[in-house]
Enzyme design. Structure first.
Site, PDB file in Angstrom:
ATOM      1  N   ASP A 101      15.821   2.114  -3.824  1.00 41.02           N
ATOM      2  CA  ASP A 101      15.742   0.890  -3.037  1.00 41.02           C
ATOM      3  C   ASP A 101      16.987   0.067  -3.340  1.00 41.02           C
ATOM      4  O   ASP A 101      17.321  -0.162  -4.501  1.00 41.02           O
ATOM      5  CB  ASP A 101      14.480   0.102  -3.431  1.00 41.02           C
ATOM      6  CG  ASP A 101      13.791  -0.503  -2.233  1.00 41.02           C
ATOM      7  OD1 ASP A 101      14.468  -1.237  -1.486  1.00 41.02           O
ATOM      8  OD2 ASP A 101      12.597  -0.252  -2.047  1.00 41.02           O
ATOM      9  N   ASP A 209      16.926  -2.686   1.736  1.00 43.05           N
ATOM     10  CA  ASP A 209      16.013  -3.798   1.960  1.00 43.05           C
ATOM     11  C   ASP A 209      16.611  -4.846   2.904  1.00 43.05           C
ATOM     12  O   ASP A 209      17.752  -5.285   2.705  1.00 43.05           O
ATOM     13  CB  ASP A 209      15.729  -4.445   0.589  1.00 43.05           C
ATOM     14  CG  ASP A 209      14.558  -5.397   0.609  1.00 43.05           C
ATOM     15  OD1 ASP A 209      13.433  -4.928   0.816  1.00 43.05           O
ATOM     16  OD2 ASP A 209      14.779  -6.615   0.412  1.00 43.05           O
ATOM     17  N   GLU A 277      16.100  -1.079   6.346  1.00 42.13           N
ATOM     18  CA  GLU A 277      14.902  -1.835   6.728  1.00 42.13           C
ATOM     19  C   GLU A 277      15.344  -3.026   7.561  1.00 42.13           C
ATOM     20  O   GLU A 277      16.151  -3.835   7.100  1.00 42.13           O
ATOM     21  CB  GLU A 277      14.135  -2.313   5.497  1.00 42.13           C
ATOM     22  CG  GLU A 277      12.788  -2.903   5.873  1.00 42.13           C
ATOM     23  CD  GLU A 277      12.308  -4.020   4.953  1.00 42.13           C
ATOM     24  OE1 GLU A 277      11.097  -4.267   4.913  1.00 42.13           O
ATOM     25  OE2 GLU A 277      13.138  -4.661   4.294  1.00 42.13           O
ATOM     26  N   HIS A 349       4.713  -0.595   1.142  1.00 40.35           N
ATOM     27  CA  HIS A 349       4.168  -1.533   0.164  1.00 40.35           C
ATOM     28  C   HIS A 349       3.978  -2.938   0.735  1.00 40.35           C
ATOM     29  O   HIS A 349       3.511  -3.827   0.028  1.00 40.35           O
ATOM     30  CB  HIS A 349       5.102  -1.584  -1.048  1.00 40.35           C
ATOM     31  CG  HIS A 349       6.458  -2.104  -0.680  1.00 40.35           C
ATOM     32  ND1 HIS A 349       7.313  -1.423   0.160  1.00 40.35           N
ATOM     33  CD2 HIS A 349       7.089  -3.257  -0.996  1.00 40.35           C
ATOM     34  CE1 HIS A 349       8.409  -2.146   0.329  1.00 40.35           C
ATOM     35  NE2 HIS A 349       8.305  -3.250  -0.359  1.00 40.35           N
ATOM     36  N   ASP A 350       4.372  -3.158   1.987  1.00 41.51           N
ATOM     37  CA  ASP A 350       4.221  -4.480   2.617  1.00 41.51           C
ATOM     38  C   ASP A 350       3.127  -4.505   3.686  1.00 41.51           C
ATOM     39  O   ASP A 350       2.854  -5.562   4.254  1.00 41.51           O
ATOM     40  CB  ASP A 350       5.532  -4.893   3.310  1.00 41.51           C
ATOM     41  CG  ASP A 350       6.688  -5.088   2.344  1.00 41.51           C
ATOM     42  OD1 ASP A 350       6.444  -5.452   1.179  1.00 41.51           O
ATOM     43  OD2 ASP A 350       7.844  -4.869   2.773  1.00 41.51           O
TER      44      ASP A 350
HETATM   45  O1  TEU Z   1      10.474  -6.868   3.165  1.00 37.33           O
HETATM   46  C1  TEU Z   1      10.988  -7.525   4.259  1.00 37.33           C
HETATM   47  C2  TEU Z   1      10.091  -8.170   5.247  1.00 37.33           C
HETATM   48  O2  TEU Z   1      10.590  -8.841   6.103  1.00 37.33           O
HETATM   49  C3  TEU Z   1       8.626  -8.107   5.279  1.00 37.33           C
HETATM   50  O3  TEU Z   1       8.115  -6.868   5.461  1.00 37.33           O
HETATM   51  C4  TEU Z   1       8.065  -8.886   4.135  1.00 37.33           C
HETATM   52  O4  TEU Z   1       7.464  -8.025   3.249  1.00 37.33           O
HETATM   53  C5  TEU Z   1       7.057  -9.909   4.519  1.00 37.33           C
HETATM   54  O5  TEU Z   1       5.816  -9.306   4.525  1.00 37.33           O
HETATM   55  C6  TEU Z   1       7.253 -10.638   5.774  1.00 37.33           C
HETATM   56  O6  TEU Z   1       6.030 -11.197   6.184  1.00 37.33           O
HETATM   57  C7  TEU Z   1      11.336  -6.460   2.150  1.00 37.33           C
HETATM   58  C8  TEU Z   1      10.552  -5.744   1.077  1.00 37.33           C
HETATM   59  O7  TEU Z   1      10.015  -4.571   1.610  1.00 37.33           O
HETATM   60  C9  TEU Z   1       9.539  -6.690   0.523  1.00 37.33           C
HETATM   61  O8  TEU Z   1       8.666  -6.085  -0.379  1.00 37.33           O
HETATM   62  C10 TEU Z   1      10.279  -7.815  -0.128  1.00 37.33           C
HETATM   63  O9  TEU Z   1       9.376  -8.799  -0.539  1.00 37.33           O
HETATM   64  C11 TEU Z   1      11.292  -8.459   0.813  1.00 37.33           C
HETATM   65  O10 TEU Z   1      12.044  -7.517   1.564  1.00 37.33           O
HETATM   66  C12 TEU Z   1      12.286  -9.252   0.014  1.00 37.33           C
HETATM   67  O11 TEU Z   1      13.080  -8.403  -0.752  1.00 37.33           O
END
Ligand code: TEU
Length: 576
Positions: A101, A209, A277, A349-350
């Site tokens: 990552d 990310d 991403e 994970h989100d």
């Molecule tokens: O996530 C980016 C993102 O915009 C979303 O998916 C976020 O998790 C959030 O739920 C918006 O509602 C990435 C990573 O995958 C996430 O885990 C991190 O928290 C974020 O970036 C910051 O690094």
């Protein structure tokens, strides 16, 4: 393109590990690298090609490691660089590549770069971050004095006041995640150097990310305030505008990614994987990002299809409308058909667990989990499996706000309740959408710690681990696990799965998801019933298909014109 010219990742499947929740080797309740290494045989048995590792770098863990204080080390929580070298070696020995990552839109506020940057206005690293004075005519530190009205993704303003200098720094995520200033060439050079260091160490690529946020339109300006927030609930000064138009796919994003490719990836394309991403990315932009001629990234994570059950915000939960999901995924298939490439995912994970979200995590858990895997893996693109998805893991029965750990969820609850929302309603939204649904411990067996830990897990184990666990599923040939294993095998065995063209069928059907894939004289049909009622799908020429080879299904001995509840089938026929 002849078959041998296809990049390796077009026939690969990626598995995402969230280290904190995967396997704990030392009983401290938090997963670690040695734990992952000890479980590599599970991944090998599943048949995946690539392991994407969520951040394991030193971090204050404000956002579970997405707030990095040292890009070139391992957090003691997870082990050491030696443990990582061992994981890489053991993965490679099993033919599994490792993708790291890369979190470079922001660092931790405890990263030495930021510590220096905030130390004085004339520090050489001051310009490595986004420092701005208060809005003209306001008192610094007062609500409304922020340089712009942008809200952060984790509630509250996106600017943090720094008492010492009186200026503000930008943080699109938590206040402990200051955004790096990519306009500064020294920042970019430092990142490129760090990436090359990882490649030299043996890693096989990067998941980048929020990489489409690194270029900001200058000067930063106020965003539009969503009208829904004008309901009188939100006090003036606490209203946040949408900064998205100023930082999503900003003016220099393609330049920055092409430069990164030239500085880091060029010459190693044949072995590496890069995936960006990109929240808010459109098909048109994704065509540019993934066009092989432009040398930016191999593929992107887009977010449209995981927004189809959301209204004004992710906490505004709507029922799934299958036609909308099909319209979206179908458009992405079409948009990246000629050049470019899709990544395919339901979970990470989100995101909440897909079987709870788009399937039936109760009576038809096993069958609907298999259906969801089947539909996704038969699309054109590189599929991503998130840990536990291959077991049909579900959302968690969080009882109260104290059960949540995620900064986004916890902050949202606090802010929403402060602004007058009904706590029970906020909790209901969190239960459906919280990122913690994805982060409960991996369910290895039926023991009290689910085989994840011998200690106290950092977040509660889902009580359904007594039934839903890897040990039970590996032993059961009809499990979700073996279905995923077959899907991964099929991608390797049948070139039409990876390379065939895609045609969506029955666009307007509210419950049937059906499409064909075609490569040379081979044609595949996937047909799936997204409902708890039997259905007779109106697929053109279905009778002909019923006599074709049934490659995969989720209901034993089902061959007739009717699909059972949550049934999915994949047929193959040759016209040659
Ligand atoms: O996530 C980016 C993102 O915009 C979303 O998916 C976020 O998790 C959030 O739920 C918006 O509602 C990435 C990573 O995958 C996430 O885990 C991190 O928290 C974020 O970036 C910051 O690094």
């Amino acid at each position: 393109m002849t078959r041998s010219e296809h990049p390796w990742w077009t026939t690969s499947v990626v598995y995402q590990v969230y280290p904190r929740s995967f396997a704990d080797s030392d009983g401290d309740g938090i997963g670690d690298l040695a734990g992952i290494t000890a479980r590599l045989d599970h991944l090998h048995r599943l048949g995946i090609d690539v392991l994407w590792l969520s951040p394991i770098y030193p971090s204050p863990q404000d956002d579970n490691g997405y707030d990095i204080s040292d890009y070139q080390d391992v957090d003691p929580l997870f082990g050491s660089l030696a443990d990582l070298d061992e994981l890489i070696a053991q993965a490679h020995a099993r033919g599994i590549k490792i993708v790291m990552d890369l979190v470079v839109n922001h660092t931790s506020d405890e990263h030495p770069w930021f510590v220096e940057s905030r130390s004085s206005t004339d520090n050489p690293k001051r310009d490595w971050y986004w420092w701005r004075p208060a809005r003209p005519g306001t008192t610094p530190g007062e609500p409304g004095a922020e340089p712009t009205n942008w809200g952060s993704f984790f509630s509250g303003p996106a600017w943090e006041h720094d008492e010492a200098s009186g200026e503000y720094y930008l943080h699109l995520f938590s206040r402990k995640q200051p955004d790096l200033n990519w306009e500064n060439p020294e920042v970019r050079r430092a990142i490129h150097r760090m990436m090359r260091w990882w490649l030299d160490r043996g890693v096989d690529g990067f998941r980048m990310d929020v990489i489409n946020m690194i270029s900001k339109e200058l000067p930063p300006r106020d965003g539009v305030v969503p009208t829904a927030e004008h309901d009188g609930v939100v006090p003036p000064g606490a209203i946040h505008g949408d900064g998205g138009p100023f930082f999503l796919c900003g003016p220099r994003i393609h330049e920055f990614l092409a430069e990164m490719h030239a500085e880091v990836v060029a010459g190693h394309e044949a072995t590496l994987l890069t995936v960006g991403e990109m929240p808010g990315v459109t098909v048109e932009e994704a065509q540019l990002f993934t066009d092989p001629e432009r040398h930016e990234v191999d593929m992107v994570f887009q977010f449209e299809h995981v927004g189809v059950d959301q209204g004004d915000s992710k906490w505004d939960v709507l029922p799934l409308r299958l036609t909308v999901l099909k319209e979206s995924l179908g458009r992405w298939q079409e948009g990246l058909a000629k050049s470019g490439w899709n990544s395919l995912y339901w979970n990470n994970h989100d995101q909440p667990r897909v079987v709870s979200r788009f399937g039936d995590d109760d009576e038809h858990r096993v069958r609907s989990a298999k259906l969801l895997g089947t539909v996704l893996h038969l699309h054109r693109g590189t599929p991503y499996v998130y840990q536990g998805e291959e077991l049909g893991m579900t959302n968690a029965p969080f009882a109260a706000i104290d059960d949540f750990r995620d900064i986004e969820s916890v902050n949202h609850f606090r802010h929403a309740v402060e602004l007058g929302a009904d706590p029970d309603q906020v909790l209901a939204a969190l239960r459906a959408m919280s990122r913690d649904n994805a982060r409960t411990p991996m369910q290895w067996d039926a023991s009290p710690g689910a085989g994840f830990t011998t200690g106290t897990p950092w977040i509660g184990v889902n009580p359904n681990h007594v039934e839903v666990n890897a040990e039970a599923e590996v032993a059961d040939p009809d499990s979700v696990f073996h279905h995923y294993r077959r899907l991964i095998e099929l991608r390797r065995a049948e070139p039409a799965v990876a390379h065939g063209d895609f045609t969506m069928l029955l666009e307007d059907d509210p419950v049937v998801y059906a499409f064909t894939r075609r490569l040379d004289d081979v044609e595949l049909l996937t047909v799936a019933n997204f409902s708890g009622e039997p259905v007779r799908p109106d697929v053109p020429g279905l009778d002909g298909w019923l006599g074709a080879e049934l490659l995969l299904g989720n209901v034993p001995d089902s061959t007739g014109p009717e699909l059972a509840e949550w049934e999915a089938r994949v047929y193959r026929r040759s016209t040659g």
